[in-house]
Every structure is written in structure tokens, then in C-alpha cells.
Design an enzyme around this catalytic site. Structure first.
Site: not given
Ligand code: BEZ
Length: 211
Positions: A45
Site C-alpha cells: 500500500c
Molecule cells: C501490503 O499492503 O503490503 C499488504 C497488505 C495486506 C497483505 C499483504 C500485503
């Protein structure tokens, strides 16, 4: 609730990093990209939000407002925005909805319980000026999205609206496009006076009109 292409996007009011947002009022007559991410302070994200902030001028140029969302609290969004600026080298320059009570995620079906029963998946809704949902994309949490592809798809949608053309496989700006099957040859002669390449009666290739 399942939202499908062609539906009217539901209105809502929710807290955001730019203050409370009433969606229809905020959107005005612009197109909107509404996208969810699973959680603040997560790596994928963080890279996505940095990238969207960097290419925001591309959305501006197309008359599109961007708004992100996760089911986190406003204080977390604000603290995380500082991390994004530090690690991605760009400040978040669009609002992030703090949907901690799931108002918007429930309305738009952004929580897929069999994937994760509390966090949103990576949803993208492209909503036009009439508030009609024009594109829906869903990615899993572990796969960062390709925002260049989202811009490409928006370009295709806007070409269809403005010039009655569709875009072929792997089309990119500047490539030939396809005259919509709903356009008769008689109408096409007025719309495309330079002519077209008729490979089949249903496959009429023409130069991209807005170059
Ligand atoms: C991320 O945004 O890195 C993420 C969020 C939830 C699960 C895996 C990755």
C-alpha cells in the site's frame, strides 16, 4: 451489496484526510477513481499511494479526482502519510477516506470475507461525471496494482464516450482504434471522413481520432 458496471455509484459521507467528504458534492462534475487498500502501515500500500501521488497530474489532465480508502482511523492515515512522503519521496496529494466504521467499504462491497473478513481488498471503481460506475477492478492484498493500466482503461472509456470508438487488445495511446459496431457505415463516413480500414464488416480500424 454488489456494484456492477453501469450502476449508479452510491453516495456517502465519511471522514478523510481532507476533512469530512460528502461524495457526490466532492466529486462535482468530475470523474472519480475510488480505490481501497487493505491497511495502513503496510508495504505494498505504501508503494501504491506513493505512485498515485506521483502520477496525479495524469489524472488531473483527464478531469479525474482520486480518493483512497482503508478501514483505518484518521490519526493512522495522517501518521502513515508522513511515512509515505519519507519513503516514496512524494506527499500524498489526494484524500484518504478513514473508513473505520466500514460505511463505504460495505456500500461498495470492498470487503471480501473469504479473502479477509475485516480488511478491504484492492478495489478500483472508475465513476464518470454522471456517477455511473464505468470500470471495476479487484486485486488481492499481496498484488500491487498497475496505475498506468488504470489510466489506459480510462483513456479507452473517454475515447468511446467522445468519439464512438472501442480500443483493441493491448491498445495504447496513438494506436489504431475500432469503430463501434453500433455505428453504421453511413454514420461512420461523417464521423471519420478520412476513411477506415475495413478488415471485416464488424472490424473497422481507424486512426485514433483525438491525436
Ligand atoms: C501490503 O499492503 O503490503 C499488504 C497488505 C495486506 C497483505 C499483504 C500485503
Amino acid at each position: 451489496m454488489t456494484i456492477q458496471l453501469g450502476d449508479i455509484a452510491p453516495d456517502f459521507t465519511q471522514e478523510s484526510t481532507d476533512g469530512p467528504i460528502s461524495f457526490y458534492e466532492w466529486a462535482g462534475d468530475d470523474w472519480v477513481v475510488l480505490f481501497s487498500h487493505p491497511k495502513d502501515f503496510t508495504p505494498v500500500c505504501t508503494t501504491e499511494l506513493g505512485e498515485v501521488a506521483k502520477i496525479k497530474p495524469e489524472f488531473d489532465r483527464r478531469g479525474i479526482k482520486i480518493i483512497g480508502l482503508s478501514v483505518d482511523f484518521l490519526e493512522d492515515h495522517n501518521a502513515w502519510a508522513r511515512d509515505i512522503e519519507e519513503t516514496q519521496g512524494v506527499a500524498v496529494n489526494f484524500p484518504l477516506l478513514a473508513d473505520s466504521d466500514c460505511t463505504v467499504s460495505d456500500l461498495y462491497g470492498m470487503i471480501h470475507p473469504n479473502a479477509d473478513d475485516t480488511l478491504t481488498v484492492r478495489s478500483v471503481f472508475v465513476i464518470d461525471a454522471a456517477k455511473k460506475v464505468r470500470l471495476i477492478i479487484t486485486y488481492p492484498a499481496s498484488t500491487g496494482r498497475n496505475f498506468a493500466e488504470i489510466l489506459r482503461a480510462i483513456d479507452s472509456l473517454q475515447l468511446t464516450d467522445n468519439y464512438q470508438v472501442a480500443t483493441p487488445v493491448d491498445w495504447h495511446h496513438g494506436d489504431e482504434v475500432i469503430i463501434m459496431p453500433s455505428v453504421s457505415n453511413q454514420e461512420a463516413r461523417e464521423l471519420f471522413p478520412g476513411g477506415w480500414d475495413e478488415k471485416k464488416s464488424y472490424l473497422r480500424m481507424v486512426a485514433q481520432p483525438n491525436l
